[in-house]
Design an enzyme around this catalytic site. Structure first.
Site, PDB file in Angstrom:
ATOM      1  CE  LYS B 176      -2.033   2.842   2.234  1.00 48.70           C
ATOM      2  NZ  LYS B 176      -1.758   4.297   2.116  1.00 48.70           N
ATOM      3  N   GLY B 233       4.890   4.470  10.259  1.00 38.74           N
ATOM      4  CA  GLY B 233       4.167   5.728  10.167  1.00 38.74           C
ATOM      5  C   GLY B 233       3.774   6.233  11.539  1.00 38.74           C
ATOM      6  CB  SER B 234       1.218   8.697  12.505  1.00 37.32           C
ATOM      7  OG  SER B 234      -0.017   8.058  12.208  1.00 37.32           O
ATOM      8  NE  ARG B 236      -6.047  10.073  14.105  1.00 33.85           N
ATOM      9  CZ  ARG B 236      -6.455  11.079  13.358  1.00 33.85           C
ATOM     10  NH1 ARG B 236      -5.692  12.152  13.211  1.00 33.85           N
ATOM     11  NH2 ARG B 236      -7.607  11.013  12.742  1.00 33.85           N
ATOM     12  N   GLY B 238      -0.854   3.608  13.162  1.00 37.46           N
ATOM     13  CA  GLY B 238      -0.361   2.300  13.570  1.00 37.46           C
ATOM     14  C   GLY B 238      -1.252   1.627  14.590  1.00 37.46           C
ATOM     15  CD  GLU B 255      10.151   2.914  12.554  1.00 34.19           C
ATOM     16  OE1 GLU B 255       9.721   3.885  13.231  1.00 34.19           O
ATOM     17  OE2 GLU B 255      10.804   3.010  11.525  1.00 34.19           O
ATOM     18  CB  CYS B 291      12.059   6.540  12.707  1.00 37.25           C
ATOM     19  SG  CYS B 291      11.529   6.180  11.063  1.00 37.25           S
TER      20      CYS B 291
END
Lengths: 498, 498
Positions: B176, B233-234, B236, B238, B255, B291
């Site tokens: 994706k 990603g974020s 939220r 995740g 992550e 990150c």
């Protein structure tokens, strides 16, 4: 009222209610009373476990191994008295089971774990000397263990495989005993404590609560003082704890429910009578109360299938109904059978509670055709924990492959057939996708404590298909985290990286 | 409208809406339009991935490695054109970044993964010849990968570390793409497809959707055709995906967010000016969109601390505000800074959106004292993804240890000091409990693709502290399950057990 094991001492529980074990052979209370701890006790053990986790960073791996070996020695010396109480609380025979099989297995696990504690291999030390980066597995922190009812020694939260693995990986354990085995757990914990004291372990390395409210269990699982959780038991209990752990991103290792399908190919059915002995023996072993008990047997239809079914029915009817571990197991089995009957199975033997002073259910053999199975595959994969198995009769071996593809995540999957049978390769491949252990021409009930064992599998058998609950050293990895040291001088590194 | 990569072909999407990339340097649309796929596309790719997973069981590991190497070769040949589009879509410079650092890293990862695909070691083959039980790690099945915005090549769902690891472990990938990088992802996917075709891979080994509705993302994660999920990603995003995966007991590797604390001991502050250069450089690297960007710097108070703060403030003010990856990053950074200000931090530099055609926020340095930090430790550990860092001024080094104990799970934790400093040992020990990588005297931003690397850590940095997203072969283990073969003839065993 009995005391609880907190921070290196037997202390009075903060408790407003008590439990007592029930002898499942006569349904009457047995032994002393034991406290159901309030949240205050949970707080105390978690604080002590946190302190112990820090103290354990400075314990040598040799000393840690000495503790596990000393505990094993203690169990060897006290095996008879412990097995006597375990027999009262579970109905499992002293022989041939508790004293001559399960206790030796328990002792062997502790000794294997002791050897693994000293071995750096499973910690996977990796060195990148050029970049001065080094990594290995390190202890995860306090581990909360919920033990099951069906192995009072080898899977007990204070002595079993999860316990041995969590300690050997360098972590303190909070054992939540199974409430049906408080006396057994007490005797085991006494030996653990004695061994811990004699080998100079931190006070909070092993602690035990006999019982707590389910809501406090969920709170403990979510508490930041607990680093990881292990649970062996029902899917209902396991998924509730999993939800609490998931919410806070905490590793939880579950060993829940599994139907352990056994596929018999036509070539195997040729020796149907011999096989029916073997299958019935596995299905009814310990009254079917094994995690790896075959709940589902898949056969191609025909004359040989009919003969097999007749022989199985006779075997299920002729063997006495075994004693179930508890009223809870009996009532759960009743519900499962009701659900399976509702989903369309035909009862060939048993199907109802046995007339007995003991908790007992008649050995129950059920049958359904493959078409009906596939139409209602979720309900028909309900685990019936106890002496109950469902035979699925297929059109042919191709049809059996279709069944195999729909099997839910399972601990084991067995195939009986010859190497040259056409279905052997595809069936083995399909089953390897859904089960943690694929077995040829052998029933699944035996779970060897072998380094090559996998007692795990995809959900709902467990919570993560990468890990095993049995098999040392692999089972230790569940209670470790990956730690990396970048540009860090050797004196700061854990032993396995030095 | 662009086509999507389904089952070995570029096909028209079933889509009712489109996206277009935004050039973050001038906030204007750039490149072609790309479809937001409907659920029908999700169904199609999942069916194809399932078929590919089965087909991949018969692909040799040498061939699998050839695919990864061919893809790496393709990227090498097409590096410039891909980096040009990646630059347009992210604002990240072609040099010194995309072409000379990130693309070589991406190619190197694919080649390292190719080598690991052929190597049986990480699959941990274990043989118990006496009992005839054998086990190893085997492919888990179709992997759904959600890529992040901050590394359009090295962490892209169709070319990055998760992709390389999932493929090398023997699984098909559904990528994706990040919706802000559809053009880059398209170019990468073309090279992946070309390599897959030339090396005879199954059609569905790599597939890509540019974008889907978040609700369809959750549905895919929960779908039984997906075996495992990786997300970078974020927090939220995740945690939403994690909840969907947890519900069905599926492995998901996240992550997410990390504040990467850096502790400077007094001995390090003595060279405060040099350190402030190093610290500011790390904080503001790629506009703080790493990150492992240090969000928190902890120092003991005093004259040297004041000098360090002054130098840091000057550095933050003097460096130009970097371009942020997207409007979403800008708006999320604004919210984070608002939350930190609400929690009591003092702004020393920046604190507001930069005046610029680009998405940009002024380099922001904040300060708070340790007492106030500990009183509001959760809010003050809000990750501010972007060019923003918070300095916590402690009473002394003892006080810094108290801060360290409260740090949330983090990817990294750094300490600057001398080996003999009193705080060095306790601080290192504490930080090893909360961070996946402990670093001495170095900033955390560099994440070497080293076999010893851990790009992981306790929640909320990731979803499981046992695994790493960077470092081969360890990162492959995330996309494997443990498989055991009991009494199974050699011809049925996977290659690594034969």
């Amino acid at each position: 009222m009995n005391s609880i094991l907190i921070n290196g001492d037997w202390q009075s529980a903060k408790s407003s209610r008590a439990i007592q074990a029930i002898d499942p052979t006569n349904r009457s209370a047995v032994g002393e009373t034991f406290p159901v701890s309030d949240w205050a006790d949970c707080e105390t053990v978690m604080d002590a476990a946190q302190a112990a986790a820090v103290a354990m960073e400075d314990i040598s791996l040799d000393d840690l191994a000495s503790f596990l070996n000393a505990y094993a020695d203690n169990l060897e010396k006290n095996a008879e008295s412990i097995c006597e109480v375990a027999n009262q609380e579970t109905g499992l025979p002293v022989s041939p089971r508790l004293l001559d099989v399960e206790m030796p297995r328990t002792i062997d696990q502790l000794r294997q774990a002791a050897a693994a504690a000293k071995d750096h291999g499973w910690r996977n030390p990796v060195h990148d000397h050029d970049k001065n980066i080094h990594s290995c597995l390190t202890p995860i922190g306090p581990v909360l263990i919920f033990g099951p009812n069906n192995f009072p020694l080898a899977f007990n939260a204070i002595s079993g495989g999860d316990f041995a693995a969590a300690i050997a990986a360098g972590n303190p354990v909070i054992a939540k005993a199974h409430p049906s085995q408080p006396g057994t757990s007490r005797l085991l914990a006494e030996q653990a404590l004695d061994a811990a004291k004699r080998t100079g372990m931190p006070a909070g390395i092993v602690q035990m609560l006999y019982d707590i409210d389910p809501s406090d269990g969920l709170k403990m699982v979510a508490d930041s003082r607990i680093a990881a959780v292990a649970f062996t038991g029902s899917r209902r209990g396991g998924t509730a704890l999993k939800a609490a752990a998931d919410q806070v991103g905490k590793p939880i290792y579950l060993e829940m429910s599994s139907i352990n399908p056994v596929f018999l190919l036509q070539s195997a059915l040729e020796r149907g009578e011999e096989l029916s002995d073997e299958a019935a023996g596995s299905c009814l072993l310990a009254a079917g109360q094994f995690c790896t008990s075959p709940n589902l047997i898949v056969i191609p239809k025909g004359e040989k299938a009919d003969e097999f079914l007749q022989a199985m029915t006779a075997a299920f009817k002729s063997k006495p109904a075994g004693t179930l571990l508890s009223e809870a197991v009996l009532s759960s089995l009743k519900s499962s059978i009701e659900m399976l009957v509702g989903a369309g199975v035909e009862i060939l033997a048993g199907g109802k509670e046995a007339e007995s002073d003991a908790f007992a259910f008649a050995n129950t053999l059920m049958k359904i055709d493959s078409k009906s199975f596939l139409e209602n595959e979720d309900a028909l994969q309900t685990e019936a924990f106890g002496p109950a198995s469902l035979v699925v009769v297929c059109e042919d071996e191709q049809d059996a492959l279709a069944i195999a593809k729909r099997i839910h995540g399972s601990l084991t999957a067995s195939v009986y057939g010859k190497e040259g049978d056409a279905a052997m390769v595809p069936l083995t491949k399909i089953l390897q996708r859904v089960a943690g252990r694929v077995i040829h021409n052998k029933m699944p009930t035996g779970v060897a404590v072998s380094p090559a064992m996998n007692h795990g599998g995809p959900y709902p058998a467990t919570g993560h298909p990468r890990f095993t609950a049995v098999g040392i050293p692999a089972s230790l990895e569940r209670f470790a985290k990956l730690s990396c040291f970048d540009n860090v001088a050797e004196s700061f590194l854990p032993a396995c990286l030095r």
